[in-house]
Scaffold this active site. Sequence first.
Site, mmCIF file in Angstrom:
data_model
loop_
_atom_site.group_PDB
_atom_site.id
_atom_site.type_symbol
_atom_site.label_atom_id
_atom_site.label_comp_id
_atom_site.label_asym_id
_atom_site.label_seq_id
_atom_site.Cartn_x
_atom_site.Cartn_y
_atom_site.Cartn_z
ATOM 1 N N TYR A 178 35.945 66.681 -21.868
ATOM 2 C CA TYR A 178 36.687 67.905 -22.818
ATOM 3 C C TYR A 178 37.485 67.150 -23.648
ATOM 4 O O TYR A 178 38.205 66.035 -23.668
ATOM 5 C CB TYR A 178 37.186 68.703 -22.012
ATOM 6 C CG TYR A 178 38.512 68.590 -21.499
ATOM 7 C CD1 TYR A 178 38.738 67.583 -20.332
ATOM 8 C CD2 TYR A 178 39.758 69.029 -21.889
ATOM 9 C CE1 TYR A 178 39.845 67.256 -19.854
ATOM 10 C CE2 TYR A 178 40.941 68.834 -21.320
ATOM 11 C CZ TYR A 178 41.005 67.790 -20.147
ATOM 12 O OH TYR A 178 42.269 67.596 -19.701
ATOM 13 N N ARG A 237 37.622 59.956 -29.199
ATOM 14 C CA ARG A 237 37.708 59.680 -27.788
ATOM 15 C C ARG A 237 36.531 60.419 -27.125
ATOM 16 O O ARG A 237 36.154 59.880 -25.999
ATOM 17 C CB ARG A 237 39.099 60.213 -27.301
ATOM 18 C CG ARG A 237 39.317 59.988 -25.796
ATOM 19 C CD ARG A 237 40.818 60.404 -25.384
ATOM 20 N NE ARG A 237 41.065 61.689 -25.691
ATOM 21 C CZ ARG A 237 42.224 62.325 -25.440
ATOM 22 N NH1 ARG A 237 43.212 61.518 -25.098
ATOM 23 N NH2 ARG A 237 42.587 63.699 -25.733
ATOM 24 N N ARG A 280 20.831 72.427 -7.642
ATOM 25 C CA ARG A 280 21.792 71.297 -7.406
ATOM 26 C C ARG A 280 21.399 70.299 -6.730
ATOM 27 O O ARG A 280 20.707 70.131 -5.689
ATOM 28 C CB ARG A 280 22.804 72.280 -6.558
ATOM 29 C CG ARG A 280 24.109 71.305 -6.343
ATOM 30 C CD ARG A 280 25.011 72.199 -5.355
ATOM 31 N NE ARG A 280 26.269 71.241 -5.253
ATOM 32 C CZ ARG A 280 26.583 70.355 -4.168
ATOM 33 N NH1 ARG A 280 25.349 70.220 -3.251
ATOM 34 N NH2 ARG A 280 27.507 69.695 -4.002
ATOM 35 N N LYS A 305 38.117 61.271 -20.109
ATOM 36 C CA LYS A 305 38.806 62.667 -20.064
ATOM 37 C C LYS A 305 37.776 63.502 -19.716
ATOM 38 O O LYS A 305 36.890 64.347 -20.192
ATOM 39 C CB LYS A 305 39.108 63.104 -21.512
ATOM 40 C CG LYS A 305 40.063 64.281 -21.731
ATOM 41 C CD LYS A 305 40.888 64.408 -23.034
ATOM 42 C CE LYS A 305 41.439 65.674 -23.198
ATOM 43 N NZ LYS A 305 42.717 65.822 -22.230
ATOM 44 N N GLU A 364 51.471 58.712 -15.622
ATOM 45 C CA GLU A 364 51.784 59.803 -16.736
ATOM 46 C C GLU A 364 52.051 61.094 -16.158
ATOM 47 O O GLU A 364 52.421 61.266 -15.036
ATOM 48 C CB GLU A 364 50.471 59.744 -17.377
ATOM 49 C CG GLU A 364 49.221 59.962 -16.482
ATOM 50 C CD GLU A 364 47.827 59.903 -17.260
ATOM 51 O OE1 GLU A 364 47.842 59.984 -18.706
ATOM 52 O OE2 GLU A 364 46.697 59.808 -16.751
ATOM 53 N N LEU A 418 45.169 58.355 -19.281
ATOM 54 C CA LEU A 418 44.615 58.690 -20.560
ATOM 55 C C LEU A 418 45.054 58.022 -21.504
ATOM 56 O O LEU A 418 46.289 57.973 -21.711
ATOM 57 C CB LEU A 418 44.578 60.318 -20.515
ATOM 58 C CG LEU A 418 43.543 60.713 -21.321
ATOM 59 C CD1 LEU A 418 42.134 60.744 -21.256
ATOM 60 C CD2 LEU A 418 43.942 62.166 -22.048
#
Length: 284
Positions: free
Chosen positions: A33, A52, A101, A148, A180, A205
Site C-alpha cells: 500500500y 516505492r 484459500r 510497505k 522507527e 521503512l
Amino acid sequence: MERIVYVNGAYVPESEAKVSVFDRGFLFADAVYEVTSVLDGRLIDNAGHIARLERSCRELEIKMPVTAEELTSIQLALIEKNKLVEGGVYLQLTRGNEGDRDFSYGDAIEPTLVLFTQAKKLIDSPKVQSGIKVISFDDIRWRRRDIKTTSLLPACLAKHAAHAAGADDVWLLENGYVTEGGSSNAYIITQEGTLVTRPLSNDILHGITRAALMKLAQETGLKIEERLFTLEEAMQAKEAFISSATTFVWPVVAIDDQPIGNGQPGPMALKLRDIYIQTAKACA
Ligand code: PMP
C-alpha cells in the site's frame, strides 16, 4: 454525498465497492500500500510514493495492473470526484485471488487495486502545538520492514497499547535501539544540535517524507548522523520528532513519561516541518 472509491478499474460509491473474500490481501495480508497526502487538492511527494510502490511490487513479485501515470490519473480523479481539499489518498494493491484459500499462488493471478480518499486536517493538527507522547514498545515485526505491506497487526497492537497507556504513539525498539515510530520514522536532535536518525536498511521503512526532510535538513546546514540510537540517548536529547506522509513532522515531547528537552515541541522540529510543507506545496 457518498464517497466514491476505485476498485479494479471502476469508480463506485463506497457502499457498492466489493472485493472477494478469497482475495489474498484479506486472507494473508499479501498486499502492498501507499498513502499520499493531499494539500489544496494536490498530491504531495507522489512520485516518491509511486516509486516505492513499484519497488515493493518488485520485491514481492506482485504485478502492477496499471502504469505509474495511470495510477496518478486515478488518484487525481478520486480527489476531484470526492472534492478532497486536505487529507490523503490510500492505495492498496493485493496479489489478487484464485477463488480459494491456498498459501501458494500461480503466475496467472490478477492483482486487485483499490484506492480511496480520506479527508483530514493535516496543516492545523493539534499535535503540532502539543507534540506527541510516545511509549517504547518491542518491535516484533518481520525482517523486511523496507517493503510497505499491509501486515500491520504489530503496529495496530503497539498503537493500541500506547493509547491504553495515555500516550499517542510508540517508538519501536530492537536490541535496545530505536527502529522507527508506529507508522513513522524517528529522529532526535542531540544536545550538540546534531540530527540523528537510523540509517536505511531492511529494518525500517524508507520514508518518502524522510528522504525529502533529510535533503532539506542538509540544505539548512544541520549536522546529520545516520546511525543507530538507543532509547536512553533519545531520552537525553534536546528534541525528538517523527515524520510521515500524514503527519509531515510532529514533535515528540515525552518518551515513556520522560519529558524531552523542556517538554515542549522543539524549535528545530517545527522549523523542519515548516520548510517541508512550504517545499512540498511548491512542488505539488
Ligand atoms: N515507517 C513506518 C513503519 C510507516 O508506516 C510509515 C508511514 N507510511 C513511515 C515510516 C513513514 O513513511 P512515509 O514518510 O513514506 O509516509
